[in-house]
Motif scaffolding. Structure first.
Motif, PDB file in Angstrom:
ATOM      1  N   THR A   1       0.834  -1.174   0.008  1.00  0.00           N
ATOM      2  CA  THR A   1      -0.082  -0.020   0.075  1.00  0.00           C
ATOM      3  C   THR A   1       0.917   1.163   0.018  1.00  0.00           C
ATOM      4  O   THR A   1       0.644   2.236   0.009  1.00  0.00           O
ATOM      5  CB  THR A   1      -1.159   0.073   1.254  1.00  0.00           C
ATOM      6  OG1 THR A   1      -0.102  -0.078   2.638  1.00  0.00           O
ATOM      7  CG2 THR A   1      -2.096  -0.974   1.236  1.00  0.00           C
TER       8      THR A   1
ATOM      9  N   ASN B   1      -4.129   2.897  -8.839  1.00  0.00           N
ATOM     10  CA  ASN B   1      -5.310   1.978  -8.982  1.00  0.00           C
ATOM     11  C   ASN B   1      -5.618   1.590 -10.463  1.00  0.00           C
ATOM     12  O   ASN B   1      -6.702   1.971 -10.989  1.00  0.00           O
ATOM     13  CB  ASN B   1      -6.134   2.012  -8.251  1.00  0.00           C
ATOM     14  CG  ASN B   1      -7.263   0.928  -8.151  1.00  0.00           C
ATOM     15  OD1 ASN B   1      -6.970  -0.265  -8.080  1.00  0.00           O
ATOM     16  ND2 ASN B   1      -8.421   1.210  -7.965  1.00  0.00           N
TER      17      ASN B   1
ATOM     18  N   ASN C   1      -2.674   0.650  -4.812  1.00  0.00           N
ATOM     19  CA  ASN C   1      -3.456  -0.292  -4.633  1.00  0.00           C
ATOM     20  C   ASN C   1      -2.793  -1.894  -4.795  1.00  0.00           C
ATOM     21  O   ASN C   1      -2.890  -2.185  -6.198  1.00  0.00           O
ATOM     22  CB  ASN C   1      -4.767  -0.200  -5.351  1.00  0.00           C
ATOM     23  CG  ASN C   1      -5.674  -1.595  -5.073  1.00  0.00           C
ATOM     24  OD1 ASN C   1      -5.545  -2.320  -4.325  1.00  0.00           O
ATOM     25  ND2 ASN C   1      -6.752  -1.895  -6.041  1.00  0.00           N
TER      26      ASN C   1
END
Length: 706
Positions: free
Chosen positions: A207, A380, A212
């Motif tokens: 993280t 992400n 992500n």
């Protein structure tokens, strides 16, 4: 590769708009992305860049085209006589007063005079852009264009005009190990440690820096656990020369000569370093599949030169413990790290995924719906599309729709990791078919604006730089946009909430619908689906059933506008983009203008953005809204009323158009009232389509409700 994206936020929160800028600058296209470039005296100026490693349009913060003069200074540009190149006006660009200490004897009094004689967003002609981009692409990827490479691949339908389109034969289940070489300079050390970069590539449940997952996590997820992709990190190697030597501002645009010199240094050092390359994954010819060269600092030359991030070939014939090095990508580390670019470039290097964005920049490719086109969040990234992940990589076998009879009810189940199964509808031509999947806004799809059935039209002989959308010139992979507007192909917007199919919005797809399921040559494909269910993790649809005209939600009769007041002041305004000198708070500050050019108070504007832009009000509780009053801003200097617009509200799961809208006016010097069927919501938005090359603006926006 990525772009600056535009979408409506959810009502729950204001979502940051990401430009795809991953490890430092991105080996990818982006639209109007702010970046710092170096002047010859070592100072830096802020600019906005549109383009990729093949061609870049670079502009001042206020929209004037820039170029480097013969001495390397970033200057205001004009066109040459035939419109095929930029030449300096002689006026150096300083960006702002903070840079007034630049070591050049140049009067600043002439700047405004130069601007007065220039057109904003000045561009060379389209054919010149194509020619320049193709020349650089062929230089960087010459081996991808040779007949020998085509023959070696065993593929007869390779598009040799595109980058890395050949399909590399790979096992559906495998461990892949790549190589990452870290580089410092005598005068610039990395801002990020080797241990941090190790976790960035190989960590489990990573993280760091807001990502992500790591690069390893990403490929493990999107492959459904079939691929474990890790990298062996080595270095830091210290280059022979200072960083500015390689990031050469005076280098010929697109030559990448100094970056090749650095790559040669790196590979020669690697051979003498004792590094054991025998564990790296190689192809059938003994070449390492994935090599990343990451260097300290940021790319500062611009104009597709120097150390601008790119992918290329190492031309040496060295062997390293029996393996050979050839294809590599080079990126800057900067002071932040995001997984998008490495994941995208790894798709090229490991699997031969094609780029699904438009190299010419006159369309948006497949928008954010595939790793190989772009994304909404660099931290992400979107999973690969079903063509890449299933047809090329073979992680899943698409479900054959042709084997089902008329009236069959089919289930499409979403997967937040991006490994969902896809349905395939085929015809007589093996290279052209449809793929259908269910995408929901969770997990690795959380940042998309639209959810529902994604219908992909695939033609393996196509090219996502060909956006004419005719039988002879069309995309390789197209998203059949449910609203029928073809905004992606027409360069109108990067995506919106009307792109995917769902019950209560567009629930059918066939020969007579818009968009239609016809093949590119205009003949019937035979694909007809209807009764698409409402949004959900498990969406159903019926194959080859009667009634393929899309149904619309039931529309009640006349709206009730009694006992309502302007409640805009209770809301928090947000927008897809706000000009640096304008204010989003102007939308609901309660100041009534005297005209559409009134600047006595604050105004909202989105110059220099064009295409589709939006403004939104978010309330802290549900309210009932029945009408809207908009006072448009038109300054006669690039901001005009929109060509059209729509009003949408958040229904708790998705954005929906208001029902029975009456008004939607675009008159100046007055409030334009639109009434509609009352909605209970905590967010309402206006989505505006700009008129030609103009941007849009609003002085005051009232919403009437209770």
């Amino acid at each position: 590769m990525g772009k600056i994206t535009k979408y409506l936020t959810t009502a729950a929160a204001v979502v940051t708009m990401w430009g795809i800028m991953s490890i430092g600058a991105s080996a990818a296209p982006y639209n109007n992305q702010e970046h710092e470039l170096a002047q010859p005296d070592g100072s830096t100026v802020q600019v906005k860049i549109t383009g990729d490693e093949y061609f870049q349009q670079i502009e001042s913060l206020d929209g004037y085209t820039l170029c480097r003069n013969k001495d390397g200074w970033i200057s205001y540009a004009q066109l040459n006589e035939d419109g095929t190149d930029y030449v300096s006006t002689g006026e150096v660009y300083k960006a702002n007063d903070m840079l007034s200490d630049m070591k050049i004897a140049k009067s600043t009094n002439t700047t405004n005079n130069v601007k007065n004689n220039l057109q904003k967003h000045l561009k060379i002609n389209k054919e010149a852009i194509k020619s320049k981009a193709n020349a650089v692409r062929k230089k960087l990827h010459g081996m991808d264009y040779t007949k020998a490479a085509v023959a070696k691949s065993g593929q007869n339908n390779i598009n040799t005009n595109g980058l890395l389109d050949s399909k590399i034969s790979t096992s559906a289940t495998s461990n892949v190990k790549g190589l990452t070489i870290l580089v410092d300079f005598p005068d610039k050390k990395s801002d990020i440690s080797k241990s941090d970069l190790e976790q960035f590539f190989n960590g489990v449940g990573y993280t760091g820096y807001g990502n992500n997952g790591s690069v390893r996590d990403y490929y493990y997820d999107v492959s459904g656990g079939k691929v474990t992709y890790t990298n062996s990190l080595t270095g830091f190697y210290t280059a022979k020369h200072p960083k500015s030597y390689y990031d050469d501002i005076n280098e010929e645009t697109g030559s990448y000569a100094k970056s090749e010199e650095l790559a040669t240094e790196v590979f020669k050092w690697l051979k003498t370093s004792g590094f054991d390359a025998s564990t790296l994954t190689t192809d059938s010819n003994g070449y390492v599949k994935a090599i990343n060269i990451l260097y300290a600092g940021k790319a500062e030359a611009g104009w597709s030169k120097g150390l601008w991030p790119h992918q290329s070939w190492y031309t040496g014939s060295d062997t390293f413990n029996g393996v050979k090095m050839q294809k590599y990508e080079m990126s800057d580390i900067g002071n932040d790290i995001s997984i998008y670019t490495i994941c995208h470039e790894s798709g090229h290097m490991i699997y031969g995924y094609p780029d699904l964005y438009d190299y010419d920049g006159d369309s948006f490719g497949t928008g954010p719906y595939s790793l190989m086109s772009g994304g909404a969040n660099e931290k992400n990234p979107t999973p690969p599309d079903p063509y890449c992940r299933d047809i090329i990589s073979g992680w899943n076998t698409p479900i054959n729709m042709n084997s089902y009879g008329d009236g069959a009810k089919l289930d499409a189940v979403a997967n937040s990791t991006g490994n969902q199964a896809a349905y395939k509808w085929s015809g007589k031509t093996p290279s052209e078919y449809f793929l259908i999947e269910n995408i929901q806004k969770t997990g690795r799809y959380a940042d998309l604006p639209s959810a529902g059935l994604a219908i992909w039209h695939i033609d393996e002989k196509g090219d996502n730089s060909k956006n004419q959308m005719t039988a002879s010139s069309h995309y390789l992979a197209s998203i059949e946009q449910a609203d029928g507007k073809n905004d992606l192909e027409n360069n109108k917007n990067y995506y919106d909430d009307g792109d995917l199919f769902r019950g209560g919005y567009k629930d059918s797809f066939g020969d007579s619908t818009t968009p239609s399921s016809k093949w590119w040559n205009g003949s019937s494909s035979g694909l007809k689906i209807s009764q698409i269910s409402k949004l959900g993790n498990d969406m159903t649809f019926v194959q080859a059933s009667s009634g393929t005209n899309p149904t619309q939600p039931t529309q009640p009769t006349d709206p009730d506008t009694s006992a309502v007041t302007n409640i805009a002041g209770q809301a928090t305004p947000t927008a897809s983009y706000v000009s640096d000198w304008e204010k989003i708070s102007a939308l609901n500050d309660g100041v009534n203008p005297s005209s559409s050019s009134d600047r006595s108070g604050a105004v909202y504007g989105n110059w220099p953005k064009t295409g589709t832009q939006w403004v939104q009000y978010t309330f802290n509780k549900n309210v009932t809204i029945s009408s809207s009053d908009v006072y448009w801003f038109k300054d006669g200097q690039g901001i005009d009323v929109p060509a059209s617009y729509r009003i949408a509200y958040w229904d708790g799961n998705a954005w929906q158009d208001v029902k029975n809208p009456k008004g939607l006016g675009t008159e100046i010097n007055k409030y334009n009232t639109t009434t509609f069927t009352p909605v209970s919501t905590n967010a309402i938005a206006i989505q505006m389509d700009s008129k030609g090359s103009s941007s849009t603006g609003i002085i005051e926006w009232k919403v009437n409700g209770k």
